[in-house]
Each structure stands twice: as C-alpha cells, then as structure tokens.
Design a protein around this motif. Structure first.
Motif, short mmCIF file in Angstrom:
data_model
loop_
_atom_site.label_atom_id
_atom_site.label_comp_id
_atom_site.label_asym_id
_atom_site.label_seq_id
_atom_site.Cartn_x
_atom_site.Cartn_y
_atom_site.Cartn_z
N TYR A 422 0.80 -26.99 18.18
CA TYR A 422 1.68 -26.27 19.11
C TYR A 422 2.54 -27.24 19.92
CZ TYR A 422 -1.29 -22.27 18.02
OH TYR A 422 -1.98 -21.29 17.37
N TYR A 464 -15.03 -25.52 18.38
CA TYR A 464 -14.12 -24.57 19.00
C TYR A 464 -13.22 -25.32 19.96
CZ TYR A 464 -12.38 -20.64 21.75
OH TYR A 464 -11.58 -19.74 22.38
N TYR A 465 -11.87 -25.07 19.85
CA TYR A 465 -10.90 -25.75 20.71
C TYR A 465 -10.30 -24.72 21.65
CZ TYR A 465 -7.15 -28.97 22.01
OH TYR A 465 -6.30 -29.80 22.71
N PRO A 466 -10.78 -24.66 22.90
CA PRO A 466 -10.38 -23.59 23.83
C PRO A 466 -8.88 -23.47 24.07
CG PRO A 466 -12.30 -24.76 24.66
CD PRO A 466 -11.80 -25.54 23.48
N PRO A 467 -8.12 -24.60 24.24
CA PRO A 467 -6.68 -24.41 24.54
C PRO A 467 -5.94 -23.58 23.51
CG PRO A 467 -7.35 -26.68 24.94
CD PRO A 467 -8.51 -26.02 24.27
N HIS A 468 -6.37 -23.64 22.25
CA HIS A 468 -5.70 -22.88 21.20
C HIS A 468 -6.50 -21.66 20.77
CE1 HIS A 468 -3.46 -26.81 19.92
NE2 HIS A 468 -3.06 -26.34 21.08
N ASN A 469 -7.64 -21.45 21.42
CA ASN A 469 -8.50 -20.30 21.10
C ASN A 469 -8.76 -20.26 19.60
OD1 ASN A 469 -10.03 -17.99 21.52
ND2 ASN A 469 -8.27 -16.63 21.24
N ALA A 470 -9.17 -21.40 19.05
CA ALA A 470 -9.32 -21.51 17.60
C ALA A 470 -10.54 -22.36 17.26
CB ALA A 470 -8.07 -22.12 16.96
N TRP A 471 -11.16 -22.01 16.13
CA TRP A 471 -12.20 -22.84 15.55
C TRP A 471 -11.56 -23.78 14.55
CZ3 TRP A 471 -17.33 -23.34 16.64
CH2 TRP A 471 -17.88 -22.41 17.51
N ASP A 489 -7.46 -24.52 10.77
CA ASP A 489 -7.90 -23.44 11.65
C ASP A 489 -8.73 -22.47 10.81
OD1 ASP A 489 -8.23 -21.27 13.31
OD2 ASP A 489 -6.17 -21.24 14.02
N SER A 491 -10.55 -20.03 12.17
CA SER A 491 -10.88 -18.86 12.99
C SER A 491 -10.92 -17.61 12.14
CB SER A 491 -9.86 -18.72 14.12
OG SER A 491 -9.81 -19.88 14.92
N SER A 495 -14.05 -15.34 11.18
CA SER A 495 -14.04 -13.90 11.43
C SER A 495 -14.41 -13.13 10.17
CB SER A 495 -12.66 -13.47 11.92
OG SER A 495 -12.60 -12.07 12.08
#
Length: 885
Positions: A422, A464-471, A489, A491, A495
């Motif tokens: 990003y 898990y990388y919180p700033p991007h809300n992604a695993w 990614d 995520s 899921s």
C-alpha cells in the motif's frame, strides 16, 4: 620618492588634506576684517595639492579655493576696521590672480613630474631587459658551448673565441691555420670538413656540418660547425667566418630518443589492442599495427582516410560529435562504438583519448586506445536479458517479492509487493525496512528475518499484520547480497480454509445427525403416534393417565422438533421450494407474529412492492423468520421494536468469494432488525455454531440460529448479521430468485376428521418393527388392507402374490441392498401407475437432491402422528398434493 603618498601609495590622502586645509583657510578668512590678504593662504594650499600628483585635484583646489575666497569677502561685508573698498578688492583680486598662477604652475609641475617618472620607469625596464639578455647570451654560450671563429683566406690563419679554443683544446692566443684545425677532427670526418672549407673559400658556398673532435682524454665530442664567406667591397672572398657548438649532449639525447622511439614502436607493435595518437586538431598521426591487422587496411590509407571509415554507420555521427566536443574543449574522450573487422563483422570497442598539455597548458597531442569489449557487451546483454527475464518472472508470479541489502535497505520491489505494501515503490526503495514499516519491529516477522541472516537458512512464517488487516505468509531467503522476501496475502485462503473446516465440521455433524434422526425418529413415531391414539381411542383413561399421556406426547414432540432443527442445521431436511412472493407472505404472517411476540414488542413492516418471487420452501421460511423474531424479542427484555423489511440485493464476486457457498447475482433480501441489547463482537463469529447460545442456561437450545443458517444455505441463499452493543441487531436472509418455470404453492386441502376413514390395499415396507406395527395398526383401524414387509426384496416377493394394490407406503432407507426409491421403481415396472408414499426421518439424498425433494415425490416425515398418517395416505390415494408435514 614616495614619502608624499599614503601608506598604500594612493594620492587620495593628500586630496583629503588639501580640502581640509581649504576649509580651515575659509574659516580663518571669515574671522579677519576685510582688506587682509588672507586669500593668499589658498595659493599655498594650491601648491600643497601638487603632492596629490593629480591634475584634477590641483584644478579643483584652485576653483574651490577661489570660490571660498570670494564667498568669504561677500559674507564679511564692510566693517569699522575695513579699508577702502578699492583697496579691499584690489587686495582680493591680486590674491585670486596669485591662486590662479599657483594653480597653473602646480598643474604644469604635476604633468612634468609624471612624464619624467614614466620615462625613468621605461629606462629602468629597458636597462633591466638589456642586462638580462646579456646575461642570457653569456649563459647560453657557456651552457651551450657556442663560440665564433674566422679564417683569413689569404694566410689561412684562424681566429676564434675562447669557447672555440676550449672545444679544440688549444691554448688561448695560440696561432693556427685552418689545416691544423681540420687535423683536429677524427679521421673519418676530415675529408668532408676540408672539402666544405675549400668550397666555401672558392665560391662562397656556406656549410653546416656535424663532425667529431678528438679530445686529449680519448673521448670524441660532436660539434656543429657553421661557416659562410665574407667578401670585400669588390666581391672577393677575403675570409670565412662562422660558429661552432658542442652538440654532444644533443646527439646523445637524439640517440636515446631514437632508441626510445624504437622501443616505443616495438611496444606498440606487440600490444594486442589498437593504439593511436592525434594532433591538437584531432587528426590522427599514428596508428599501431593492431588496428591495421584488425581492419585489414593499410596503415597509410587508414591514417589518411580517418578512423571513422571503419566505424559502424549507426555509430559514426555520435562518435564524431563526441570527438569534436573533446577536441574543442581539450577534455578526455570516451565512446563505445562498433569497428569493422577485416571479414566484415563489426565488434564493439571502447575508444578513449587522453589530451597531453605542455607546461603552459597548450594542447600538444592526443594519446588513445581502442579496447575490444565485444565479449563484455555480449555478457552485459546476456545479463540484461537475464535481468529482464528475472524481472518478468518476478512481476508475473503471484507472490509479492522485495529484496534487502546487508544494511536492511529495500533494493527491489515488484508490482505485487507494491500493491500489498500500500505504498509506491519510490517511497520504499532505499529505505531501511524497520523505518519504512515500523509495525514489523518486535514481531515474529522481524525475528524470522534476523534468523535467516544469522543462520543463512530459509525462514518461513505466517503472521497477522494489523495495519493491513491481513494474514501474510512470508518466506525469507538469505543470499550474499542480503535477503529476498516472498510474501502473499493469505487472508482469503485462511477464510476459505475456515469455511472448509466449518463445512467439514457441519458435514460430520450432518452425518451424525442423520444417523441419530433415522433411529430416533422411528422411536418418536411410535411414541407420538401411540400417545395420540391412546388419547383418542381410550375414553376410559383416568385424568391422571390422560395427563401422563399428554406429557409423553409433548416430550416426544419436543424431541421431534430437536431432530428437525438438527437436520435443518446440517442441511439434511427435505425442502419443497416453490415460487413465493416474500412481501405478501410476510404481510400475511405479521399478525400471527405480533400475537406470538406479545404486546411489549412493536412489529413494523417495510415491504417492497413488485419484488421478484423467491425460490424457497415457504413453511421453512416462516419457521426461520419466527426463530429470528423470537430471538429478537429475547434481546428486548423491556420491549422494543422489530422491523421486517424486504428488498433486492446484487452480490458481486468479491462478496461471494469472501462468504463462500454463495454465487454472485441478484437476491431477495429479508431484513429482521431489533432495538435490543446487541451482540458482542467476539460472539458474532460463533452465532451459527450448533448449541452455542448467549442466553442463560435453560433458556435456549442453541439450535435456532444454526437452523436458520442451514435452511438459508440449503435454499441456495445466505445469512448475514450486523450488530452493535446497545444499539440492536439486524439479520438478513438472502434468497435466490425463482426460475420462470417454478411451481407455486397450492392451497392446502385438509380433510375433516370424519373423512380419515378409507379403503384400499396398502403394501407397507418398513424395516423398524415398532414403526411397522404402529403404522399397520393405524391404517387397519382406518379401514385399509395392509400387507407388511421388512425390506425391499421381501416387498417385491409379496407383491407378486397380491391381486390388488392401491398404494406403496415405504421407508426410504432400508436394509437388504434396496432403498425405498429402488423399490418404488420396481413396483412401477410391475404395477404401473401405483402411487407411492415415502416415509423417513433421514432421506440421505435418496429422494432429495441438492436439498430439494425430487419432482412428484410424496413424503411423510418421521416422526408422524396417526392423524398425520391417515391424512397423508388419504390425500395421496385421492391424488391430492399438499405440503410435507
């Protein structure tokens, strides 16, 4: 003399002194009575201005002084001490005349003095030059060992300077003839020198010869002898005069230079690469044989035609422009170009030229080389191709890739990495990783990177990388340059994995539920049917017995409801979907819902008109809405508002992928919203898990929401939930649109109680003996002739012995290798047109596919009561199709 100048030698100082003196004289003049010859002081100041050595200062002093004198006279005016006016003006005008005269004299002196000083300076310079030249001539004679000589033609006597005598080793003043001088040369040179003398004496031919003198110490020295004839006024040659110089050092240097040149020529011949020189104008003056051998062109022709002749046509202009620029600026020249080989092939060369300057900075010549760099260019092209291929691979792979150097600086970022970071790659490249992504510091990601560097082993980590809300799934691969990081990614994958695990868990529960339901529903069929029959057929029961039977019936019904919910959650219940106008159905259902929820809950509807029909089992949909509404009521302990809405929704591929088991497209949406307490965020992911409930112990089974979820999924739809604590909750049921050929639900025809008696021959196939006995007994009591079989094969054997058959009533799942559907097919072959009624507590896709009953299939779900049994059998025999009980 410079005593009159300022310490810096500038006349400005005396100019200031003069004008200060003028100001003082003006003040003095004002203080004296008229008639005093005070203006004469100005004449002295004018003379003083000569020290400034500037005519303009003298003239300015005259003008200012005279002006101040007249001004002072006018200002003072007549006083009691004044002399006669004529005397005063005569005195003043005389003073002015004296000032003017002093000014003219001073100006003349300044000009004359400057001229004399300039003449003195020129004489000094000329004398200095003459002295220097004289010293230089003397030094030149001494250093160059140059001297003059002359020979009288008539007497042959030689006269020479001291330098010549010293060269020949003669004593000063010694008288010799020119023959004696010639004999002083080495024998090889004597004839040539004698001939030169005689020819010059005879016809005046001048000569210049190099010859060797034999010295007393045995070492020969080289001299340069120059001579010319001297004629009298009548033209007769009277003498020969000339000069001699010791050129031994020059000859030695020339020999050394010749040897050096020979060595240089040999060296350049042995060099494997072209070597060249050029003049200050850029024209090539020398080429070694390497370029000749390479090009196959004669050196003379190559030098004459220029090196651009063998340069590739596409490179000529650029090479020429660079060469012109270098020659004009006297700067180093570098160019990469292609030169034609003797066989016509062009190879890449790196051409460079270095300028040589003399001590004054003037350009003398150019030295240059041409190195064959074809192999380097080929390797570079291969490396570039490999780099492009690597870049193409890194850009085309699905993973994000970036690299770090040994200082943790980002050196490369592919497109996928730029997207997942990003951040634009320009903002990341060159940055230290920890500075560019501070949230990584202190995480397992940083630890994995450092382990990879420390152990030189590949490290893999999922974090898990919180700033991007992604695993992120990350691989750190160490190399000599640093680290290559590949990450993706996952995520969506996680899921989907979670969804798969959930589906597998549900599948396991469904199989378990099916097994339980099959046997449990058989038992419940007997219990429910038996209790109902006793209540109806045994009027002699006491009140206590009737109460006990009622208790048994209600308990069994609750057990039946439990198995029904389990089957609904596991998506094993048989559905009969039809085209349903959802808005109309909810409008009809709302009054019943208001009575069910009680007065504390206000029920409002917002139903969209002209909605497409949904494809759904209306009975199961009503049950799902009722479940959600009761849950909403329980969340509004002190009352509130329940809102039922209908609308349309378009679900895209991203939504379908994220939620699984749903296809993108248009759906009818039923929203059920309450104003209750809401649901905590940590509970929402588990809402649809079986037996999970947020209610108090004993207040809920934990199967209501799972049943709704299973029903929606089995119907091809979806359920979503949104809730905020203290604000309320909204459930949305997404239902697929009905196809154009979908059936509509008919009006149900329920026979009256007195119409349940019937007649006909029924073949009953049921493997559970208790259910078999119960069903057979109840049908016989209703007037039917019943033949029972424990399996499909047994039923077929009995069929062959039956003269009449009006209905096949069969269980779906039976032992003996034959299902109820297979039995029905065999019966259809032997007795075409015989109606079939199925009964089962768990169909296991025998007569149900994709969650829906097969077409024209009549099913009586277990457990069933005697009334339901009689009603369904009567309806099938009379050809009525009603909803599955």
């Amino acid at each position: 003399m410079k005593w009159w100048r300022t310490p810096q030698g500038h006349p400005r100082f005396w100019g200031v002194v003069v004008f200060v003196a003028l100001a003082a004289a003006f003040i003095l003049d004002l203080s004296l009575p008229p008639g005093y010859a005070s203006a004469i002081i100005v004449a002295g100041i004018v003379i003083l201005s000569v020290l400034a050595d500037r005519v303009w200062i003298v003239m300015t002093t005259v003008v200012v002084g005279a002006s101040l004198s007249l001004t002072a006279l006018i200002i003072k005016g007549p006083t009691e001490f004044a002399l006669a006016t004529g005397t005063v003006w005569t005195n003043r005008l005389s003073s002015l005349g004296l000032i003017l005269l002093a000014g003219l004299a001073s100006g003349f002196l300044v000009r004359r003095g400057r001229a004399l000083r300039e003449l003195s300076r020129e004489l000094t310079v000329a004398n200095t030059k003459l002295t220097r030249q004289s010293r230089m001539m003397t030094a030149a004679r001494e250093l160059g060992r140059i001297g003059g000589w002359s020979v009288d033609v008539e007497t042959g006597v030689v006269g020479w300077s001291d330098e010549i005598a010293q060269l020949h080793g003669f004593e000063h003043g010694q008288t010799l003839t020119w023959h004696d001088v010639v004999d002083n040369y080495v024998p090889e040179d004597r004839p040539r020198m004698r001939e030169a003398f005689e020819k010059c004496a005879k016809d005046g031919t001048p000569f210049i010869e190099q010859c060797r003198l034999a010295t007393a110490d045995g070492d020969d020295i080289w001299i340069l002898c120059v001579g010319e004839a001297v004629r009298s006024s009548t033209g007769t040659i009277v003498s020969i005069q000339g000069a001699k110089q010791d050129i031994t050092a020059w000859r030695v240097a020339e020999g050394a230079a010749s040897a050096n040149f020979h060595r240089f020529e040999q060296l350049t011949r042995s060099l494997p690469f072209p070597l060249w020189t050029a003049g200050p104008d850029g024209l090539v003056t020398f080429l070694n044989t390497a370029l000749v051998d390479y090009s196959g062109i004669d050196q003379g022709e190559l030098t004459a035609r220029g090196w651009l002749w063998i340069v590739h046509p596409n490179d000529q202009q650029a090479a020429y422009d660079k060469w012109v620029e270098a020659v004009e600026g006297g700067q180093r020249y570098e160019s990469r170009l292609r030169l034609r080989r003797a066989d016509g092939e062009y190879r890449w060369f790196h051409l460079q030229g270095t300028p040589e300057h003399d001590s004054s900075g003037e350009l003398v010549r150019w030295w240059g080389t041409a190195l064959d760099v074809q192999d380097f260019v080929t390797l570079t092209e291969r490396a570039d191709a490999m780099a492009e291929e690597r870049e193409s691979i890194l850009q085309s792979i699905g993973d994000a890739v970036f690299t770090l150097d040994d200082a943790w600086r980002v050196t490369y970022v592919n497109d996928n990495a730029e997207a997942l970071m990003y951040l634009p790659r320009e903002q990341v490249l060159g940055q230290v990783l920890w500075d560019a992504f501070p949230p990584v510091v202190g995480t397992e990601i940083e630890a994995a990177y450092r382990r990879a560097v420390a152990t030189s082993t590949i490290q893999r980590v999922t974090e898990y990388y919180p700033p991007h809300n992604a695993w992120l799934e990350i691989t750190a691969n160490p190399s000599r340059e640093g680290l290559t990081i590949c990450f993706r990614d996952i995520s969506e994958f996680r899921s989907l994995t979670d969804q798969l695990q959930q589906a597998q868990r549900l599948e396991s529960i469904g199989r378990l539920t099916g097994g339980i339901a099959h046997d449990f529903n058989n038992l419940l069929t007997v219990v429910i049917g038996g209790s109902e029959a006793l209540q109806t057929d045994e009027p002699s029961l006491t009140d206590g017995g009737k109460e006990l039977l009622d208790l048994i019936h209600r308990a069994a019904s609750r057990g039946a409801d439990l198995t029904h919910r389990l089957l609904a959650f596991a998506r094993r219940q048989p559905l009969a979907p039809q085209a349903v106008d959802v808005s109309e159905m909810i409008g009809d259902f709302a009054p019943l819902l208001r009575r069910t929820l009680g007065e504390g809950v206000s029920v409002r509807t917002d139903l969209a008109s002209d909605l497409p029909e949904a494809h759904v089992d209306s009975a199961q949909l009503e049950s799902a809405i009722l479940n959600l509404s009761i849950n909403a009521r329980d969340a509004m302990r002190e009352g509130g508002t329940l809102v039922l809405e209908t609308s349309m929704a378009d679900l895209d591929q991203a939504y379908a992928t994220a939620h699984g088991e749903i296809s993108p497209g248009r759906y009818v949406v039923i929203s059920i919203s309450d104003s209750g307490t809401g649901i905590s965020p940590e509970h929402i992911p588990r809402l649809f898990d079986p037996f999970f409930t947020t209610k108090e112990v004993g207040e809920g089974s934990g199967l209501g929401l799972p049943m709704v979820w299973g029903f929606a999924k089995q119907s091809g739809g979806h359920v979503s939930v949104y809730s905020e604590v203290g604000e309320g909750t909204t459930f949305r049921i997404y239902l697929p649109l009905a196809p154009e050929d979908a059936d509509h639900a008919p009006d149900a025809v329920v026979p009256a109680a007195g119409d349940l008696q019937g007649e006909g021959y029924v073949l009953l196939a049921e493997d559970d003996l208790l259910v078999q006995q119960f069903a057979a007994q109840q049908l016989r009591q209703r007037g039917y002739q019943v033949t029972v079989a424990n399996s499909g094969p047994e039923a077929l054997e009995l069929l062959d012995s039956m003269d009449q058959l009006d209905l096949l009533f069969t269980d779906v799942i039976m032992p003996g290798g034959m299902t109820g559907r297979q039995l029905a097919e065999q019966v259809e072959q032997r007795r075409p047109g015989i109606p079939v009624l199925y009964s089962s507590g768990y169909t296991e896709n025998v007569i149900v596919h994709n969650g829906r009953l097969d077409a024209n299939v009549q099913l009586l779900n277990k457990p069933y009561s005697s009334h339901q049994l009689a009603t369904k059998v009567r309806a099938v025999l009379e050809g009525r199709v009603e909803e599955t009980a």
